[in-house]
Scaffold this motif. Structure first.
Motif, PDB file in Angstrom:
ATOM      1  N   ALA A   1      24.348  41.416  82.535  1.00  0.00           N
ATOM      2  CA  ALA A   1      25.270  41.990  81.548  1.00  0.00           C
ATOM      3  C   ALA A   1      26.360  41.009  81.124  1.00  0.00           C
ATOM      4  O   ALA A   1      26.838  41.068  79.989  1.00  0.00           O
ATOM      5  CB  ALA A   1      25.907  43.260  82.114  1.00  0.00           C
TER       6      ALA A   1
ATOM      7  N   ALA B   1      18.648  40.584  77.170  1.00  0.00           N
ATOM      8  CA  ALA B   1      19.043  41.331  78.368  1.00  0.00           C
ATOM      9  C   ALA B   1      17.874  41.471  79.339  1.00  0.00           C
ATOM     10  O   ALA B   1      18.039  41.345  80.560  1.00  0.00           O
ATOM     11  CB  ALA B   1      19.581  42.701  77.966  1.00  0.00           C
TER      12      ALA B   1
ATOM     13  N   PHE C   1      17.740  39.872  83.107  1.00  0.00           N
ATOM     14  CA  PHE C   1      17.546  40.710  84.286  1.00  0.00           C
ATOM     15  C   PHE C   1      16.375  40.214  85.129  1.00  0.00           C
ATOM     16  O   PHE C   1      16.443  40.173  86.363  1.00  0.00           O
ATOM     17  CB  PHE C   1      17.315  42.158  83.858  1.00  0.00           C
TER      18      PHE C   1
ATOM     19  N   LEU D   1      21.645  43.629  87.443  1.00  0.00           N
ATOM     20  CA  LEU D   1      22.168  44.172  86.192  1.00  0.00           C
ATOM     21  C   LEU D   1      23.525  43.576  85.857  1.00  0.00           C
ATOM     22  O   LEU D   1      23.834  43.304  84.691  1.00  0.00           O
ATOM     23  CB  LEU D   1      22.275  45.700  86.286  1.00  0.00           C
ATOM     24  N   VAL D   2      24.357  43.363  86.869  1.00  0.00           N
ATOM     25  CA  VAL D   2      25.681  42.791  86.634  1.00  0.00           C
ATOM     26  C   VAL D   2      25.553  41.376  86.079  1.00  0.00           C
ATOM     27  O   VAL D   2      26.203  41.011  85.087  1.00  0.00           O
ATOM     28  CB  VAL D   2      26.512  42.792  87.927  1.00  0.00           C
TER      29      VAL D   2
ATOM     30  N   ILE E   1      25.570  38.747  78.060  1.00  0.00           N
ATOM     31  CA  ILE E   1      25.474  39.593  76.872  1.00  0.00           C
ATOM     32  C   ILE E   1      26.870  40.011  76.418  1.00  0.00           C
ATOM     33  O   ILE E   1      27.204  39.946  75.224  1.00  0.00           O
ATOM     34  CB  ILE E   1      24.618  40.840  77.150  1.00  0.00           C
ATOM     35  N   GLY E   2      27.702  40.438  77.370  1.00  0.00           N
ATOM     36  CA  GLY E   2      29.062  40.848  77.025  1.00  0.00           C
ATOM     37  C   GLY E   2      29.859  39.725  76.411  1.00  0.00           C
ATOM     38  O   GLY E   2      30.585  39.912  75.419  1.00  0.00           O
TER      39      GLY E   2
END
Length: 756
Positions: free
Chosen positions: A214, A200, A204, A210-211, A217-218
């Motif tokens: 993410a 993460a 970044f 951040l979006v 990772i999601g």
């Protein structure tokens, strides 16, 4: 064509994101529920058909002695430093109670009784390995049935009993044995979390959003949930080795985040061109998704190729890991574009912190840019690649020499399986191992079991015992057990060296080639050497023998697939050779760290150990597949530039520099994920983590950023040479990359270079 199918799939997922996300939520829920309802626990079965140790196990099973089953040992010593088990008193009374309570546990077939034997006269007991010569250490050996009739609950019951008795008896109690090896939970949970946090952070820093950070990772978490749950369901059907969930998590996180990164980078590039987010997602899947499918398929096929070793636990372990990789590929072309469609134009923006991180000069904000194509960063890589391409010979020779030097330790590679003596002192198995070695000698931790069928030669057993006991590698021989019904005899013998010592493998080989044939002669009797140490030694030899065949098969498959992908002979040949260099260097570094101890303390390695017998083959399968990620991603861009410009050097500089940042970011993520597993307790997990991290680091730096541009510059236009007759023979399959990216972007591809 694959690109068109991926374009439709990605665009559809981006247009209906919540339907796709809901479908994945349902799939994850069903997988988890299935794992709870019908899933099993992982268990290790280090056997393979046709091995001498397997024949010994079959004889033991026929005799019905119970020695073919699982074992455990409870090792005790008085807390009172002056007490011994020779003296009647509290220590011996406590030992009697401990043995009685262990005997009452579910599924226990029987135990040794050192306290009872001491009461009847202790000399035989001491020599039999139940009480040490000084009376300070005693061993209660616990016999269980075979693994198919046991579960992790049996291990839990033994451990719980030990925890209770430690508080009630004046004894130090430690435990070990094959029951722990088979049913201990694999470590890796903390490593997964560390790897996710590291990934993460890198995402970044790469995207400044951040979006954007993410989403990969999601997607990886979704895919890993489904993959590990599916693996648990598989464990309910067959024996899945304990390393499979750890390795599956390690590889799954690495490739999942990497694949998402490739697609996300292309998506942001299309957003920067002004495309609608849904159209951008579709095109990103069509272009970057194709190398993802190709590379992921290569990983799966390579890992499934482990079946050539004819070692069942490796075949099942490879199947389990390949399922996780396959799920990550599917998630990359379905779930990720749904995330991209749901995020909309926000992915084109960089947050305040991200802009600050990407500012090149104080007080001056860098312009918004895609991480793979940002002008400032690409310019730096362009200068470096241009420099390498202007001096290809020294860079090619220097980099190849460096990797060959790192490969040299492979000449001293010794395969085996680390025993409990390589575990950290915080583990009870390690403390039990040390107590047994202290009291009875190191070989007592790895007894050998000789199974003999004396049919037609009644005097063979006496000769067998005498010749085995006389071997310099044998410390002692326990009394022979003869089954009345079958006549099969079993001898438990204790080597003079530890299970992982090379001398133990030499002793096993000598028993089979010299000692047993001498004792048996040419009669009808037969004997085989079994036991855990012999089984592991046999598996190591088989994997070593099959490794060259496996390597040759993977190399041939990779060459053919790359030739189909890039319509070239020299590009795939170069790729195969360079991949061999990077993997060989990682093997060499593993030997230096684990066998020689160089830097072992940095990853918590407390003792030198042999390389786990099945790891070189597993690593080769995984790494050769993973290297295709970078190979296909980089060469696809080089090929695009070559088709666009027709100039080889320009194509190399633009193609490599245009992908350098994304490859570097992807490699950093993989290295971070894999290194997080290198600090686990288990030496096997450490080897997987360090081996994968080292190879990926070398591949993404020395190979991709030095050797690839240098060698492609030296080859010139012949990079894309393909004989006319071969061009006609090769199918225009879905893996082809000729002009596909350009076609997806609305550009006309140039003709291929073939030998007319």
């Amino acid at each position: 064509m694959l690109s068109k199918a991926l374009l439709r799939l990605g665009a559809s997922a981006a247009r209906h994101p919540w339907r796709v996300i809901a479908a994945w939520l349902i799939a994850a829920t069903l997988a988890v529920l299935a794992s709870i309802a019908v899933g099993g626990r992982t268990a290790d079965s280090m056997t393979a058909p046709g091995l001498d140790s397997q024949r010994a196990a079959q004889l033991i099973e026929r005799a019905g002695t119970g020695q073919e089953g699982m074992t455990a040992q409870v090792v005790v010593t008085p807390l009172d430093g002056g007490a011994t088990f020779f003296d009647p008193g509290s220590a011996r009374t406590a030992l009697t109670r401990l043995q009685t309570e262990v005997q009452r546990l579910p599924h226990v077939l029987g135990t040794s009784d050192p306290a009872g034997a001491l009461g009847a006269g202790g000399d035989t007991t001491v020599r039999g390995g139940l009480v040490s010569a000084d009376g300070r250490i005693a061993v209660v050996r616990v016999q269980y049935p075979d693994q198919s009739r046991l579960s992790a609950e049996d291990l839990d019951a033994l451990v719980d009993l030990g925890d209770r008795l430690r508080a009630e008896l004046p004894l130090r109690i430690e435990m070990g044995g094959s029951l722990f090896y088979a049913f201990s939970d694999p470590d890796g949970g903390a490593s997964e979390l560390i790897g996710l946090l590291a990934a993460a952070t890198i995402l970044f820093l790469a995207f400044g959003s951040l979006v954007a950070a993410a989403l990969p990772i999601g997607m990886a978490v979704f895919g890993l949930t489904v993959g590990v749950a599916t693996m648990t369901v598989l464990a309910g059907v067959t024996d899945v080795p304990t390393f499979a969930p750890v390795l599956g998590s390690m590889v799954g996180l690495g490739v999942g985040i990497d694949y998402a990164l490739f697609v996300l980078a292309r998506h942001r590039e299309y957003l920067a061109r002004g495309l609608d987010p849904r159209e951008a997602a579709g095109r990103a899947v069509a272009t970057a998704g194709r190398p993802v499918v190709f590379a992921g398929g290569t990983v799966v096929v390579s890992i499934l190729g482990l079946a050539v070793a004819n070692v069942p636990f490796m075949t099942v372990g490879g199947l389990a890991v390949s399922i996780v990789v396959l799920i990550m590929v599917v998630a990359s072309v379905t779930l990720l574009p749904a995330f991209l469609g749901a995020a909309g134009p926000r992915l084109a923006r960089i947050g305040r912190i991200g802009r600050a991180l990407q500012t090149r000069k104080p007080g001056r904000l860098a312009r918004r840019r895609d991480p793979a194509a940002g002008a400032a960063h690409a310019a730096g890589w362009r200068r470096w690649i241009g420099h390498v391409s202007r001096h290809p010979v020294p860079y090619a020779v220097g980099a190849a020499g460096l990797l060959l030097t790192a490969t040299l330790p492979v000449l001293g590679l010794r395969v085996g399986l680390p025993d409990d003596g390589s575990l950290p002192h915080s583990r009870t198995e390690r403390r039990a191992y040390d107590l047994v070695a202290e009291g009875f000698g190191p070989g007592t931790n790895g007894p050998l079991v000789i199974a003999a069928d004396p049919t037609g030669d009644p005097g063979v057993l006496d000769r067998l015992v005498a010749t085995v006991a006389a071997d310099p590698g044998i410390a002692s021989v326990a009394p022979t057990h003869i089954d009345r019904a079958t006549g099969i005899a079993t001898l438990v013998v204790f080597p003079t060296t530890s299970p992982q010592d090379k001398a133990t493998a030499d002793t096993i080989a000598r028993l089979r080639t010299d000692v047993l044939p001498t004792a048996i002669g040419h009669g009808p009797a037969r004997a085989h050497v079994g036991g855990a140490a012999a089984s592991l030694s046999d598996v190591g030899q088989r994997t070593s023998q099959r490794l060259p065949v496996f390597v040759a098969a993977v190399l041939a498959m990779s060459f053919l697939l790359l030739m189909l992908a890039f319509r070239s002979v020299l590009v795939p040949l170069k790729a195969v050779l360079l991949n061999l260099l990077s993997i060989g260097a990682s093997y060499g570094i593993m030997v230096a760290v684990f066998q020689w101890g160089w830097g072992g303390a940095l990853i918590g390695l407390e003792a030198t150990v042999p390389i786990v017998s099945f790891i070189p083959m597993f690593l080769f399968a995984i790494l050769f597949g993973l290297s295709m990620d970078y190979e296909v991603f980089l060469l696809s861009r080089v090929r695009e530039e070559y088709l666009r410009t027709g100039d080889n050097r320009t194509a190399i500089v633009e193609g490599v520099s245009g992908t350098a940042r994304i490859i570097t970011s992807a490699a950093l993520i993989m290295v971070a994920v894999f290194l997080s597993f290198a600090v686990a307790e288990d030496p096997s997990t450490k080897m997987f983590g360090l081996g994968l991290a080292t190879a990926i680091f070398i591949d993404a730096t020395v190979v991709r950023m030095v050797l690839v541009p240098a060698t492609m510059t030296l080859l010139g236009r012949t990079n894309w040479w393909l004989p006319k007759w071969l061009d006609r023979m090769l199918p225009r399959g879905p893996v082809g990359t000729d002009g596909t990216d350009a076609e997806s972007a609305g550009e006309a591809p140039r003709p291929r270079l073939v030998d007319r």
